[in-house]
Design a protein around this motif. Structure first.
Motif, PDB file in Angstrom:
ATOM      1  N   THR A 170      -7.418  -5.879   0.960  1.00 30.37           N
ATOM      2  CA  THR A 170      -7.976  -6.054   2.302  1.00 30.37           C
ATOM      3  C   THR A 170      -7.469  -4.893   3.134  1.00 30.37           C
ATOM      4  O   THR A 170      -6.272  -4.781   3.399  1.00 30.37           O
ATOM      5  CB  THR A 170      -7.529  -7.387   2.933  1.00 30.37           C
ATOM      6  N   HIS A 171      -8.375  -4.010   3.517  1.00 31.08           N
ATOM      7  CA  HIS A 171      -8.016  -2.823   4.276  1.00 31.08           C
ATOM      8  C   HIS A 171      -8.616  -2.895   5.674  1.00 31.08           C
ATOM      9  O   HIS A 171      -9.541  -3.662   5.937  1.00 31.08           O
ATOM     10  CB  HIS A 171      -8.523  -1.560   3.586  1.00 31.08           C
ATOM     11  N   LEU A 196      -1.172  -5.209   9.758  1.00 27.63           N
ATOM     12  CA  LEU A 196      -0.359  -6.247   9.125  1.00 27.63           C
ATOM     13  C   LEU A 196      -0.103  -7.413  10.070  1.00 27.63           C
ATOM     14  O   LEU A 196      -0.054  -8.575   9.642  1.00 27.63           O
ATOM     15  CB  LEU A 196       0.972  -5.659   8.655  1.00 27.63           C
ATOM     16  N   ALA A 197       0.050  -7.134  11.348  1.00 25.92           N
ATOM     17  CA  ALA A 197       0.340  -8.188  12.309  1.00 25.92           C
ATOM     18  C   ALA A 197      -0.815  -9.172  12.472  1.00 25.92           C
ATOM     19  O   ALA A 197      -0.628 -10.279  12.989  1.00 25.92           O
ATOM     20  CB  ALA A 197       0.689  -7.583  13.674  1.00 25.92           C
ATOM     21  N   GLU A 198      -1.996  -8.777  11.996  1.00 21.63           N
ATOM     22  CA  GLU A 198      -3.170  -9.634  12.130  1.00 21.63           C
ATOM     23  C   GLU A 198      -3.683 -10.143  10.779  1.00 21.63           C
ATOM     24  O   GLU A 198      -4.671 -10.868  10.727  1.00 21.63           O
ATOM     25  CB  GLU A 198      -4.283  -8.856  12.840  1.00 21.63           C
ATOM     26  N   MET A 199      -2.996  -9.781   9.699  1.00 20.45           N
ATOM     27  CA  MET A 199      -3.500 -10.086   8.353  1.00 20.45           C
ATOM     28  C   MET A 199      -3.015 -11.439   7.857  1.00 20.45           C
ATOM     29  O   MET A 199      -1.874 -11.830   8.088  1.00 20.45           O
ATOM     30  CB  MET A 199      -3.070  -8.979   7.378  1.00 20.45           C
ATOM     31  N   TYR A 246      -5.091   4.679   8.946  1.00 20.45           N
ATOM     32  CA  TYR A 246      -5.838   3.727   8.119  1.00 20.45           C
ATOM     33  C   TYR A 246      -4.899   2.596   7.720  1.00 20.45           C
ATOM     34  O   TYR A 246      -3.759   2.838   7.344  1.00 20.45           O
ATOM     35  CB  TYR A 246      -6.399   4.418   6.868  1.00 20.45           C
ATOM     36  N   TYR A 247      -5.384   1.357   7.803  1.00 18.84           N
ATOM     37  CA  TYR A 247      -4.560   0.197   7.485  1.00 18.84           C
ATOM     38  C   TYR A 247      -4.763  -0.191   6.015  1.00 18.84           C
ATOM     39  O   TYR A 247      -5.859  -0.566   5.604  1.00 18.84           O
ATOM     40  CB  TYR A 247      -4.924  -0.983   8.394  1.00 18.84           C
ATOM     41  N   LEU A 248      -3.689  -0.103   5.218  1.00 18.65           N
ATOM     42  CA  LEU A 248      -3.768  -0.323   3.768  1.00 18.65           C
ATOM     43  C   LEU A 248      -3.424  -1.744   3.344  1.00 18.65           C
ATOM     44  O   LEU A 248      -3.499  -2.062   2.155  1.00 18.65           O
ATOM     45  CB  LEU A 248      -2.822   0.642   3.041  1.00 18.65           C
ATOM     46  N   GLY A 249      -2.994  -2.588   4.288  1.00 21.48           N
ATOM     47  CA  GLY A 249      -2.633  -3.946   3.896  1.00 21.48           C
ATOM     48  C   GLY A 249      -1.504  -3.959   2.882  1.00 21.48           C
ATOM     49  O   GLY A 249      -0.491  -3.285   3.052  1.00 21.48           O
ATOM     50  N   GLY A 250      -1.681  -4.690   1.783  1.00 24.26           N
ATOM     51  CA  GLY A 250      -0.648  -4.785   0.758  1.00 24.26           C
ATOM     52  C   GLY A 250      -0.793  -3.782  -0.370  1.00 24.26           C
ATOM     53  O   GLY A 250      -0.014  -3.813  -1.338  1.00 24.26           O
ATOM     54  N   THR A 251      -1.759  -2.857  -0.259  1.00 27.84           N
ATOM     55  CA  THR A 251      -2.031  -1.946  -1.374  1.00 27.84           C
ATOM     56  C   THR A 251      -0.838  -1.057  -1.708  1.00 27.84           C
ATOM     57  O   THR A 251      -0.466  -0.914  -2.875  1.00 27.84           O
ATOM     58  CB  THR A 251      -3.264  -1.074  -1.069  1.00 27.84           C
ATOM     59  N   GLN A 252      -0.227  -0.428  -0.712  1.00 33.21           N
ATOM     60  CA  GLN A 252       0.905   0.451  -1.009  1.00 33.21           C
ATOM     61  C   GLN A 252       2.107  -0.332  -1.506  1.00 33.21           C
ATOM     62  O   GLN A 252       2.869   0.142  -2.355  1.00 33.21           O
ATOM     63  CB  GLN A 252       1.292   1.275   0.207  1.00 33.21           C
ATOM     64  N   VAL A 253       2.276  -1.554  -1.004  1.00 30.12           N
ATOM     65  CA  VAL A 253       3.356  -2.408  -1.509  1.00 30.12           C
ATOM     66  C   VAL A 253       3.126  -2.698  -2.990  1.00 30.12           C
ATOM     67  O   VAL A 253       4.059  -2.735  -3.796  1.00 30.12           O
ATOM     68  CB  VAL A 253       3.447  -3.711  -0.695  1.00 30.12           C
TER      69      VAL A 253
END
Length: 254
Positions: free
Chosen positions: A95-96, A100-103, A154-161
């Motif tokens: 989910t991009h 994070l504060a809204e995910m 760009y918001y990567l969500g949990g992808t980089q984690v």
């Protein structure tokens, strides 16, 4: 031929990157075993490889299913005489575009849980067959986030984690499997625009963003990834383990 007489298992072999790697491996002489959840797409890649004179076989495998992964690895090893290369390239959910504060927590955790589980399962299955032979190569794809810092635009969500989880597993595997002659290496690309599916929202903008972050003014192509993977899996790279092969065109700074 860099991979002559090698047996390579590629999870996610029907995907754009998985297919590119499979074609490169087969071109260099490997017998490739394409595993994934979509038999028709796997067969399409295998047909391309066979038409070019290579060896390819397919199997429907859910790379998140412990019994399916272990059973497939056992079958490949029994049929081919062993597993020389294992590369997990399955697609992770993501989910991009949402801070994070809204995910939602499930949206954040989905790629992390998928990446950690499938990396562990497929590497473990390969290692169990490589250890008795005291040789083998396990490849990962991704790269650690600290090399370029969190993305600003760009918001990567949990992808980089998820990628960082893969890197932690890769490091641990390299330490544990090194004494058995097994190498573990990551390919880090910084993004491959060609792999973005047609119809992806903002596809052109994402591709431009990836290219803008490079030092060479261009991003890695699918062919680049396949060629680098073939080298990393070959005996020409036999001194490389616990390492990252940087094919990011300078987007990631070592």
């Amino acid at each position: 031929m860099l991979l002559e007489n090698k047996n390579a298992v590629i999870y996610g072999g029907a995907g754009s990157i998985g297919g590119a790697v499979a074609r490169a491996f087969a071109r260099e002489g490997a017998r490739v075993f394409l595993a994934g959840r979509t038999p028709e797409k796997l067969e399409a890649v295998a047909a391309q490889i066979r038409a070019a004179g290579g060896l390819a076989e397919t199997a429907e495998v859910d790379a998140l299913d412990e019994h399916a992964v272990d059973g497939h690895a056992d079958a490949v090893a029994a049929d081919a005489g062993g597993i020389d290369i294992s590369f997990n390239l399955i697609t992770h959910p993501y989910t991009h575009g949402i801070p994070l504060a809204e995910m939602a927590v499930d949206d954040f955790m989905a790629p992390v849980e998928t990446a950690a589980r499938t990396t562990f399962l497929t590497a473990r299955a390969a290692a169990r067959h490589m250890i008795p032979r005291r040789s083998g190569v396990i490849l990962a794809f991704g790269g650690p986030g600290e090399r370029s810092g969190p993305m600003r635009d760009y918001y990567l969500g949990g992808t980089q984690v998820a990628f960082d989880a893969i890197e932690t597993i890769r490091r641990q595997l390299a330490v544990e499997l090194g004494p058995h002659g097994i190498r573990v290496v990551t390919l880090a690309s910084g993004g491959v625009p060609e792999s973005l599916p047609e119809g992806t929202e903002g596809r052109e903008q994402i591709a431009e963003m990836i290219e803008r972050q490079t030092l060479l003014g261009r991003a890695a192509t699918l062919e680049d990834i396949g060629n680098a993977a073939a080298f990393a899996a070959s005996d020409w790279a036999r001194s490389m383990t616990a390492a990252i092969v940087n094919v990011s065109c300078g987007a990631l700074i070592d």
